[in-house]
Structure formats: C-alpha cells, structure tokens
Design an enzyme around this catalytic site. Structure first.
Site, PDB file in Angstrom:
ATOM      1  N   LYS A   1     -13.051 -37.238  15.567  1.00 57.60           N
ATOM      2  CA  LYS A   1     -14.508 -37.297  15.410  1.00 57.60           C
ATOM      3  C   LYS A   1     -14.932 -36.619  14.116  1.00 57.60           C
ATOM      4  O   LYS A   1     -15.793 -37.118  13.385  1.00 57.60           O
ATOM      5  CB  LYS A   1     -15.190 -36.651  16.625  1.00 57.60           C
ATOM      6  CG  LYS A   1     -15.088 -37.533  17.866  1.00 57.60           C
ATOM      7  CD  LYS A   1     -15.475 -36.822  19.159  1.00 57.60           C
ATOM      8  CE  LYS A   1     -15.179 -37.741  20.352  1.00 57.60           C
ATOM      9  NZ  LYS A   1     -15.420 -37.097  21.641  1.00 57.60           N
TER      10      LYS A   1
ATOM     11  N   GLN B   1     -17.320 -31.378  23.858  1.00 61.21           N
ATOM     12  CA  GLN B   1     -16.149 -32.170  24.271  1.00 61.21           C
ATOM     13  C   GLN B   1     -15.786 -31.861  25.724  1.00 61.21           C
ATOM     14  O   GLN B   1     -15.637 -30.697  26.091  1.00 61.21           O
ATOM     15  CB  GLN B   1     -14.968 -31.866  23.331  1.00 61.21           C
ATOM     16  CG  GLN B   1     -13.742 -32.700  23.588  1.00 61.21           C
ATOM     17  CD  GLN B   1     -13.961 -34.198  23.319  1.00 61.21           C
ATOM     18  OE1 GLN B   1     -14.575 -34.585  22.335  1.00 61.21           O
ATOM     19  NE2 GLN B   1     -13.461 -35.035  24.208  1.00 61.21           N
TER      20      GLN B   1
ATOM     21  N   ASP C   1     -23.748 -37.901  22.753  1.00 60.04           N
ATOM     22  CA  ASP C   1     -22.902 -38.643  23.682  1.00 60.04           C
ATOM     23  C   ASP C   1     -23.708 -39.512  24.656  1.00 60.04           C
ATOM     24  O   ASP C   1     -23.140 -40.350  25.344  1.00 60.04           O
ATOM     25  CB  ASP C   1     -22.062 -37.656  24.519  1.00 60.04           C
ATOM     26  CG  ASP C   1     -20.669 -37.464  23.929  1.00 60.04           C
ATOM     27  OD1 ASP C   1     -20.159 -38.411  23.322  1.00 60.04           O
ATOM     28  OD2 ASP C   1     -20.105 -36.367  24.109  1.00 60.04           O
TER      29      ASP C   1
END
Ligand code: NAD
Length: 283
Positions: free
Chosen positions: A53, A97, A120
């Site tokens: 990422k 995460q 997200d």
C-alpha cells in the site's frame, strides 16, 4: 478457454489516471493527498499488504504516513492516534490494517475513524450509505471487483450474480454493489445447502470464501464471469477459492490468483483517498 481478466494491467491503467488526479490536487491545494497507514504488531500477511500500500502511494504521488505500533499497544493510545489523524489536515485517508491483535476492539477502532477519512470504507456510516445508495466510500475489494467485471465489457444489469461469502469486508458489500448495478443477486455462505445448485446459475460468480479451490469446474455455468477473491497459502504458493485449471475451461472470463483482485484492492484504496481529499475541499 476463458479470457483472463488481468488485474495488474487494469490496476496500472487506473493508477495512471489516479496519478493525474493526485497531481491536480497538489497543484490546486499546495500539498499532496495524504494517506495514514496504521499497523499494530507483526502479522506476516499484514506486513506485506502495508508495504504494498505504501509503495502504491508513492507510485501515484500520494503521501503516506506510516505508523508501526508495537503488538502490545494499548487501545487508549491507538484511539488517541486515530483522533490525532482525524484532526490532521494533511491526512485525507486513514487505514488501520486488520486484523488487530486480540486485545484491541476492532469495531471500536474502526468506528473512531471519521467517515470522511475512512479509506477502507468499513465505517458503519459508509456501510449504511452503501446499503441506502447514498454517496459513500466503498470498500476497496468489492469496488475493485466491480471494475474487473466492467473491464470485460459485459453488462451487469439483469445478470444473475452469485456471491459466495458474506463477510462485512467482501461478500456483503460486493453483493450490495452488484445490486446497485442492477444485477439479481444471490448470497451463499457456510450454511448454504447445495452450493453448486446456486453457483451453476451464476452469470457472474464471485468467490470470497477462503477455501482453496472450493469452486470446481462443474459448479460453474458455461460462459460465466468468474471473480476469484480467495487468497489461500499452501506450501508457499497462493491459491484462489476457484480451481483455476477447471474453471478456465468453462468460464468466459476469469481472474487469476495472484494478479486479479489483489492489485485492484490497493488501487481502489488510493482512489478512495484521492476522492476523499477532493470531497473535503468541496465541503
Ligand atoms: P471471511 O472468513 O470473513 O468470510 C468467509 C465467508 O465464506 C463467510 O461469510 C462464510 O460464510 C463463507 N463460507 C465459509 N465456508 C463456506 C463454504 N464451504 N461454502 C460457502 N461459503 C462458505 O473471509 P473474507 O475476509 O471475506 O475473505 C475471503 C477470502 O478472500 C480469503 O481467502 C481472503 O484472504 C481473501 N481476500 C482477498 C482480498 C484481496 O484483495 N485479494 C481481500 C480480502 C479478502
């Protein structure tokens, strides 16, 4: 033989557009779009995802702020960091995460991220927006799946889409997105009786289960579009939820593992972040 849907190539072409958008943002507002990536502990797979990422951010000209916190980080301190990032004007997107270490309440942490910065698309406000068809940040993997399907040129409207898996991050939001594209959607899951009887009806089949090669060739309708989300490691090799060798003989289009859904997930994360940055400026 099915045509391969090349997630890497699609991802690269979308990233070119995103780089142009990121540059336009920087020229308009005098700073780069910023994404904060928070990782707690040392989960092996997470390390790789986070690295990917951050590398992808660099590629498109998004500034990344990486936070690597110890395994025993307290919930209080993690929430304080999220609060700080929520208020940081250089940060347009925040990603925590998952999975978090067991002592941390994932739901509580995700809920603390301001919905506008929820890169997200996991925040309950964004999940609700998706359900109601309101403007919202869409979860990255499902958003990438829709792009992969559209890249075949096939129409989604009116098709029967079968999604195998009902997780909050893939199966459920993917079903909602397919519904919003006017597919007729069936969701299958661990308690579904006679899975094959459903998958065989699918014009579009999305497998998001986490079981190596669960979907065999005879479970697929001839000519179907097959999207394999699964990432199952076995003896150092990555396998999908679909038996690729069998499926490619039956399907019209199929995503490979690796090189299908995975690269698109990261690309959609960047897209979400850049869109959030512009949206915030519009107020
Ligand atoms: P999950 O474990 O949260 O959910 C799995 C789902 O599969 C559940 O809803 C369950 O009901 C269903 N299921 C389990 N056994 C089943 C069976 N025998 N028949 C039918 N359904 C069954 O997993 P997830 O987070 O949704 O991820 C699914 C897979 O996708 C995993 O392999 C994961 O690694 C992968 N994944 C890939 C990406 C990517 O970017 N490529 C992103 C997220 C997840």
């Amino acid at each position: 033989m099915a045509e391969i849907i090349d997630g890497k190539a699609l991802s690269a072409s979308i990233k070119e557009d995103l780089a142009a958008e990121a540059k336009r943002y920087e020229e308009s507002y005098g700073r780069k779009v910023g994404l904060a990536v928070v990782k707690v502990g040392h989960d092996g797979a997470s390390e790789v995802y986070v690295r990917n990422k951050i590398a992808a951010c660099e590629k498109v000209g998004v500034r990344s702020f990486a936070y690597e916190l110890p395994e025993d980080e307290s919930e209080e301190d993690l929430l304080a960091l999220v609060d700080k990032l929520n208020d940081d004007e250089e940060v347009d997107g925040i990603l925590v995460q998952l999975p978090l270490p067991a002592h941390l309440n994932e739901k509580k942490v995700l809920a603390r991220i301001r919905p506008e910065k929820d890169a997200d698309g996991f925040h309950v406000v964004n999940a609700g927006g998706l359900m109601l068809g309101l403007p919202c940040t869409k979860p990255c993997t499902p958003a990438g799946i829709i792009e992969l399907i559209k890249s075949t040129g096939a129409k989604i409207a009116g098709k029967h889409a079968v999604v195998v898996g009902r997780s909050n991050i893939v199966g459920k939001p993917c079903a909602m997105l397919l519904l919003s594209e006017n597919a007729t959607v069936t969701i299958c899951h661990s308690r579904t009786v006679d899975l094959a009887s459903y998958t065989r009806q699918a014009d579009i089949l999305v497998a998001a289960v986490g079981i190596k090669q669960l979907i065999k060739g005879d479970m697929i309708k001839p000519g179907a579009i097959v999207i394999d989300v699964g990432m199952n490691r076995d003896n150092g090799k990555l396998y999908g939820d679909v038996d690729f060798g069998e499926a490619e003989k039956v399907a019209s289009y199929i995503t490979p593992v690796p090189g299908g859904v995975g690269p698109m997930t990261v690309t959609m994360l960047l897209k979400n972040t850049i869109e959030s940055a512009f949206r915030c400026r519009k107020g």
